[in-house]
Design a protein around this motif. Structure first.
Motif, PDB file in Angstrom:
ATOM      1  N   HIS A 152       0.858  -1.195   0.000  1.00  0.00           N
ATOM      2  CA  HIS A 152       0.000   0.000   0.000  1.00  0.00           C
ATOM      3  C   HIS A 152       0.887   1.237   0.000  1.00  0.00           C
ATOM      4  N   ILE A 153       0.857   1.976  -1.085  1.00  0.00           N
ATOM      5  CA  ILE A 153       1.671   3.198  -1.169  1.00  0.00           C
ATOM      6  C   ILE A 153       0.723   4.392  -1.153  1.00  0.00           C
ATOM      7  N   VAL A 154       0.932   5.250  -0.179  1.00  0.00           N
ATOM      8  CA  VAL A 154      -0.065   6.258   0.191  1.00  0.00           C
ATOM      9  C   VAL A 154       0.555   7.650   0.086  1.00  0.00           C
ATOM     10  N   PRO A 181       3.909   4.844   3.859  1.00  0.00           N
ATOM     11  CA  PRO A 181       3.298   6.170   3.863  1.00  0.00           C
ATOM     12  C   PRO A 181       4.220   7.185   3.182  1.00  0.00           C
ATOM     13  N   ALA A 182       3.721   8.395   2.971  1.00  0.00           N
ATOM     14  CA  ALA A 182       4.506   9.414   2.260  1.00  0.00           C
ATOM     15  C   ALA A 182       5.558  10.020   3.177  1.00  0.00           C
ATOM     16  N   GLU A 183       6.665  10.389   2.602  1.00  0.00           N
ATOM     17  CA  GLU A 183       7.767  10.966   3.385  1.00  0.00           C
ATOM     18  C   GLU A 183       7.423  12.367   3.886  1.00  0.00           C
ATOM     19  N   GLY A 213      10.025   7.498  -1.496  1.00  0.00           N
ATOM     20  CA  GLY A 213       9.369   6.742  -2.559  1.00  0.00           C
ATOM     21  C   GLY A 213      10.367   6.000  -3.427  1.00  0.00           C
ATOM     22  N   SER A 214      11.457   6.675  -3.743  1.00  0.00           N
ATOM     23  CA  SER A 214      12.441   6.071  -4.648  1.00  0.00           C
ATOM     24  C   SER A 214      13.214   4.933  -3.979  1.00  0.00           C
ATOM     25  N   GLU A 215      13.138   4.834  -2.658  1.00  0.00           N
ATOM     26  CA  GLU A 215      13.829   3.736  -1.959  1.00  0.00           C
ATOM     27  C   GLU A 215      12.811   2.700  -1.455  1.00  0.00           C
ATOM     28  N   LEU A 220       9.278  -1.825  -2.501  1.00  0.00           N
ATOM     29  CA  LEU A 220       8.023  -2.545  -2.247  1.00  0.00           C
ATOM     30  C   LEU A 220       7.371  -2.985  -3.564  1.00  0.00           C
ATOM     31  N   THR A 221       7.339  -2.063  -4.543  1.00  0.00           N
ATOM     32  CA  THR A 221       6.660  -2.427  -5.800  1.00  0.00           C
ATOM     33  C   THR A 221       7.452  -3.479  -6.574  1.00  0.00           C
ATOM     34  N   ALA A 222       8.758  -3.559  -6.345  1.00  0.00           N
ATOM     35  CA  ALA A 222       9.578  -4.522  -7.090  1.00  0.00           C
ATOM     36  C   ALA A 222       9.718  -5.855  -6.355  1.00  0.00           C
ATOM     37  N   PHE A 231      -1.781   1.638  -5.143  1.00  0.00           N
ATOM     38  CA  PHE A 231      -1.001   2.880  -5.183  1.00  0.00           C
ATOM     39  C   PHE A 231      -1.934   4.067  -5.299  1.00  0.00           C
ATOM     40  N   THR A 232      -1.741   5.064  -4.462  1.00  0.00           N
ATOM     41  CA  THR A 232      -2.461   6.324  -4.578  1.00  0.00           C
ATOM     42  C   THR A 232      -1.424   7.422  -4.682  1.00  0.00           C
ATOM     43  N   GLY A 233      -1.462   8.184  -5.754  1.00  0.00           N
ATOM     44  CA  GLY A 233      -0.476   9.248  -5.925  1.00  0.00           C
ATOM     45  C   GLY A 233      -0.527   9.830  -7.313  1.00  0.00           C
ATOM     46  N   SER A 234       0.609  10.304  -7.778  1.00  0.00           N
ATOM     47  CA  SER A 234       0.649  11.053  -9.027  1.00  0.00           C
ATOM     48  C   SER A 234       0.675  10.125 -10.245  1.00  0.00           C
ATOM     49  N   VAL A 235       0.341  10.701 -11.395  1.00  0.00           N
ATOM     50  CA  VAL A 235       0.320   9.931 -12.641  1.00  0.00           C
ATOM     51  C   VAL A 235       1.725   9.412 -12.952  1.00  0.00           C
ATOM     52  N   LEU A 240       5.372   4.380 -13.053  1.00  0.00           N
ATOM     53  CA  LEU A 240       6.537   3.607 -12.578  1.00  0.00           C
ATOM     54  C   LEU A 240       6.074   2.384 -11.785  1.00  0.00           C
ATOM     55  N   VAL A 241       5.063   2.592 -10.951  1.00  0.00           N
ATOM     56  CA  VAL A 241       4.571   1.498 -10.102  1.00  0.00           C
ATOM     57  C   VAL A 241       4.001   0.379 -10.974  1.00  0.00           C
ATOM     58  N   GLN A 242       3.235   0.771 -11.983  1.00  0.00           N
ATOM     59  CA  GLN A 242       2.641  -0.262 -12.838  1.00  0.00           C
ATOM     60  C   GLN A 242       3.720  -1.033 -13.605  1.00  0.00           C
ATOM     61  N   VAL A 387      -3.532  20.984 -10.869  1.00  0.00           N
ATOM     62  CA  VAL A 387      -2.671  21.964 -10.190  1.00  0.00           C
ATOM     63  C   VAL A 387      -2.273  21.451  -8.806  1.00  0.00           C
ATOM     64  N   PHE A 388      -3.227  20.864  -8.111  1.00  0.00           N
ATOM     65  CA  PHE A 388      -3.048  20.405  -6.731  1.00  0.00           C
ATOM     66  C   PHE A 388      -2.737  21.581  -5.800  1.00  0.00           C
ATOM     67  N   GLY A 389      -3.594  22.591  -5.907  1.00  0.00           N
ATOM     68  CA  GLY A 389      -3.525  23.778  -5.069  1.00  0.00           C
ATOM     69  C   GLY A 389      -4.877  24.460  -5.151  1.00  0.00           C
TER      70      GLY A 389
HETATM   71  P1  NAD Z   1       3.554  10.939  -5.463  1.00  0.00           P
HETATM   72  O1  NAD Z   1       3.197  10.045  -6.584  1.00  0.00           O
HETATM   73  O2  NAD Z   1       4.736  11.780  -5.564  1.00  0.00           O
HETATM   74  O3  NAD Z   1       3.743  10.084  -4.099  1.00  0.00           O
HETATM   75  C1  NAD Z   1       2.773   9.169  -3.650  1.00  0.00           C
HETATM   76  C2  NAD Z   1       3.468   8.050  -2.905  1.00  0.00           C
HETATM   77  O4  NAD Z   1       4.299   7.347  -3.826  1.00  0.00           O
HETATM   78  C3  NAD Z   1       4.375   8.508  -1.769  1.00  0.00           C
HETATM   79  O5  NAD Z   1       4.257   7.599  -0.682  1.00  0.00           O
HETATM   80  C4  NAD Z   1       5.758   8.397  -2.378  1.00  0.00           C
HETATM   81  O6  NAD Z   1       6.772   8.165  -1.431  1.00  0.00           O
HETATM   82  C5  NAD Z   1       5.596   7.175  -3.273  1.00  0.00           C
HETATM   83  N1  NAD Z   1       6.567   7.075  -4.355  1.00  0.00           N
HETATM   84  C6  NAD Z   1       7.264   8.069  -4.959  1.00  0.00           C
HETATM   85  N2  NAD Z   1       8.085   7.562  -5.894  1.00  0.00           N
HETATM   86  C7  NAD Z   1       7.913   6.226  -5.892  1.00  0.00           C
HETATM   87  C8  NAD Z   1       8.468   5.151  -6.650  1.00  0.00           C
HETATM   88  N3  NAD Z   1       9.376   5.346  -7.598  1.00  0.00           N
HETATM   89  N4  NAD Z   1       8.037   3.899  -6.400  1.00  0.00           N
HETATM   90  C9  NAD Z   1       7.094   3.669  -5.457  1.00  0.00           C
HETATM   91  N5  NAD Z   1       6.544   4.640  -4.707  1.00  0.00           N
HETATM   92  C10 NAD Z   1       6.944   5.911  -4.915  1.00  0.00           C
HETATM   93  O7  NAD Z   1       2.234  11.763  -5.232  1.00  0.00           O
HETATM   94  P2  NAD Z   1       2.031  12.958  -4.246  1.00  0.00           P
HETATM   95  O8  NAD Z   1       2.593  14.203  -4.817  1.00  0.00           O
HETATM   96  O9  NAD Z   1       2.514  12.544  -2.894  1.00  0.00           O
HETATM   97  O10 NAD Z   1       0.428  13.005  -4.211  1.00  0.00           O
HETATM   98  C11 NAD Z   1      -0.280  13.795  -5.063  1.00  0.00           C
HETATM   99  C12 NAD Z   1      -0.928  13.015  -6.183  1.00  0.00           C
HETATM  100  O11 NAD Z   1      -1.716  11.951  -5.665  1.00  0.00           O
HETATM  101  C13 NAD Z   1      -1.883  13.875  -6.968  1.00  0.00           C
HETATM  102  O12 NAD Z   1      -1.740  13.641  -8.342  1.00  0.00           O
HETATM  103  C14 NAD Z   1      -3.237  13.399  -6.495  1.00  0.00           C
HETATM  104  O13 NAD Z   1      -4.264  13.648  -7.387  1.00  0.00           O
HETATM  105  C15 NAD Z   1      -3.001  11.966  -6.252  1.00  0.00           C
HETATM  106  N6  NAD Z   1      -3.986  11.416  -5.316  1.00  0.00           N
HETATM  107  C16 NAD Z   1      -4.956  10.579  -5.799  1.00  0.00           C
HETATM  108  C17 NAD Z   1      -5.934  10.082  -4.966  1.00  0.00           C
HETATM  109  C18 NAD Z   1      -7.003   9.162  -5.490  1.00  0.00           C
HETATM  110  O14 NAD Z   1      -7.638   8.511  -4.689  1.00  0.00           O
HETATM  111  N7  NAD Z   1      -7.246   9.074  -6.780  1.00  0.00           N
HETATM  112  C19 NAD Z   1      -5.927  10.429  -3.615  1.00  0.00           C
HETATM  113  C20 NAD Z   1      -4.944  11.285  -3.153  1.00  0.00           C
HETATM  114  C21 NAD Z   1      -3.970  11.768  -4.019  1.00  0.00           C
END
Ligand code: NAD
Length: 484
Positions: A152-154, A181-183, A213-215, A220-222, A231-235, A240-242, A387-389
């Motif tokens: 679970h990457i959050v 969790p996020a750093e 994330g990069s460590e 974890l994903t590998a 994974f919840t985070g940026s595109v 990379l995760v996929q 934008v995320f702001g």
């Molecule tokens: P991010 O992708 O930079 O980081 C998210 C997580 O991924 C963090 O825990 C980070 O440490 C980890 N991570 C970073 N690099 C990684 C790697 N190479 N391998 C594995 N894990 C890695 O995203 P962010 O800036 O922290 O969050 C903002 C983004 O998340 C926005 O685009 C937002 O829309 C999205 N988001 C989506 C949802 C949803 O439910 N759809 C919810 C919250 C946030």
């Protein structure tokens, strides 16, 4: 002041039910977004720590956790939810200070975390398999089984809510979870692990490896011992995760970003819409995946909606999380620079309103002025990119066809809402909108622990929340018995 989740040392990992330093003893600094001051150190987990955590998860599945009945899993999840509620003031303060969100928003996140635990506690023994009528002499049934060890990457924006929906569903279905969790913000993840321990969750069923994330995230994903990744985070990181999970051919749920529209037709109840139009853009300082950053308004009510939104912007109060105003700081100076970059790109646009910052804000805080742009063309980055702001654009449309073209005109497809009193139009729009959730005459439906959530296109794939998540966090085994 050092923040200590439940009086723990925050600079440790939680592996196999034990709090321990990272293998190299390294730590990372957490910063208070409201002031820029240091909050505390957290562990910087290494690939070795992640490996230990994944092995602990696999051991747990061979031990008491793997043998627990669905009802027993539900019971421990319910106790976790109760402990969350009992510690709600402390959790809200941690989240507010760590993420920079106003206290009332942090309190709502605590409630949501408790609700996720209650919901998945109740659901644990209701995920049933099926029987399948088949050839003469056969009995065929399909069993729902856990994947095994789930990663679970959050992100940092809603740690508690995202942990609740993802880890809660994974544990309910009998997986063992490894949480990264996020750093930028991870204190409530640590507190959650401690509450799980106190609630009696067996060792290894939940492990937490804070770090980069990069460590830690990449490790974890590998990891070949991980059987599913949420994974919840940026595109960009989602890609990379996929790719990484693809090497081990494990399923991935991607919950990514959005550029979600609210569509206001001439026949809408504008009074009812107004609070949603603005709040959905500025909640958590706009750092919400399902933020409504585009407001599409039919020509007949355009001037009225724009003027009334601008008036609300003028009343917004921006300040430190603990002051509990309307808008807090952004998570970091880095995110502030990203948002300011977008604002600079809007220098050719009409600014309808800018909320003013208080005079006495802490100088180290990552504050930006919430900004409303008018008449933004569809091709502009502010109308297209996340934008995320706290930045919203208002765009005019003539008719339903144009509204749809604009709404579906980005690569994202997370959520959308339609404001109209025409029932037939509500149905047509709901059907045609490209989004994982569509709201009619509301936005967000109060958070909706019970409502399946997820995106399409750049917003990701797979569904979390609600009962639907239990299908994602489990796999199906078909058993065909030939007995004559
Ligand atoms: P991010 O992708 O930079 O980081 C998210 C997580 O991924 C963090 O825990 C980070 O440490 C980890 N991570 C970073 N690099 C990684 C790697 N190479 N391998 C594995 N894990 C890695 O995203 P962010 O800036 O922290 O969050 C903002 C983004 O998340 C926005 O685009 C937002 O829309 C999205 N988001 C989506 C949802 C949803 O439910 N759809 C919810 C919250 C946030």
């Amino acid at each position: 002041m050092t923040l200590r989740p439940l009086d723990l040392d925050p600079a440790q990992c939680f592996i196999n039910g034990i709090w321990q330093d990272s293998s190299g003893g390294e730590t990372l600094a957490l910063t208070d977004p409201s002031t820029g001051a240091a909050l505390c150190q957290i562990a910087r987990a290494s690939a070795e720590d992640v490996d230990q955590a994944v092995r602990a998860g696999a051991d747990a599945l061979r031990g008491p956790w793997g043998r627990a009945t669905a009802a027993e899993r539900g019971r421990v999840l319910y106790r976790m939810g109760q402990l969350v509620l009992e510690n709600s003031d402390h959790l809200a303060e941690l989240e507010a200070r760590d993420v920079g969100k106003p206290l009332k928003q942090a309190r709502a996140d605590v409630t949501a975390l408790a609700r996720y635990m209650e919901f998945y506690a109740g659901a644990a023994d209701k995920l049933h398999g099926s029987t399948i009528p088949y050839l003469d002499g056969y009995t065929v049934y399909a069993l729902r089984e856990p994947h095994g060890v789930t990663g679970h990457i959050v992100p940092w924006n809603y740690p508690m809510q995202i942990i609740g929906r993802s880890v809660g569903a994974a544990l309910a279905t009998g997986n063992a979870a490894v949480l990264k969790p996020a750093e930028e913000a991870c204190l409530t993840a640590l507190a959650f692990a401690e509450l799980a321990r106190r609630a009696g969750l067996p060792a290894g069923a939940l492990n937490v490896v804070p770090g980069l994330g990069s460590e830690a995230g990449a490790a974890l994903t590998a990891h070949p011992g991980v059987n599913h990744i949420s994974f919840t985070g940026s595109v960009g990181v989602g890609r990379l995760v996929q790719q990484s999970a693809g090497q081990n051919l494990v399923p991935v749920t991607l919950e990514l970003g959005g550029k979600s529209p609210q569509i206001v037709f001439d026949d809408a109840n504008v009074d009812a819409a107004l609070p949603f139009l603005v709040n959905a853009g500025i909640q958590n300082a706009g750092q919400t995946c399902s933020a409504s950053s585009r407001i599409l308004v039919q020509r007949g009510v355009y001037d009225q909606v724009l003027a009334r939104m601008a008036a609300r912007y003028a009343q917004l109060r921006v300040g430190p999380a603990v002051d509990d105003l309307d808008v807090g700081p952004l998570i970091s100076e880095r995110q502030k620079a990203v948002v300011e970059g977008f604002l600079a790109q809007g220098s050719d646009l009409e600014v309808a309103a800018r909320a003013s910052l208080a005079q006495n804000l802490p100088t180290g805080g990552a504050y930006v002025q919430p900004t409303l742009f008018a008449d933004v063309p569809q091709a502009h980055p502010l109308a297209r990119d996340e934008v995320f702001g706290p930045v919203q654009v208002v765009m005019a449309f003539e008719d339903e066809a144009e509204a749809l073209a604009l709404a579906n005109g980005t690569g994202y497809g997370l959520v959308a809402s339609v404001w109209t009193s025409d029932g037939a139009r509500q149905m047509r729009m709901a059907k045609a909108l490209r989004a994982g959730q569509v709201f009619i005459n509301n936005y967000g439906a109060g958070g909706g622990v019970e409502l399946p959530f997820g995106g399409t296109g750049l917003s990701g794939h797979g569904r979390e929340k609600g009962f639907e998540a239990l299908y994602g966090f489990s796999t199906l085994k078909t058993v065909a018995a030939l007995h004559g």
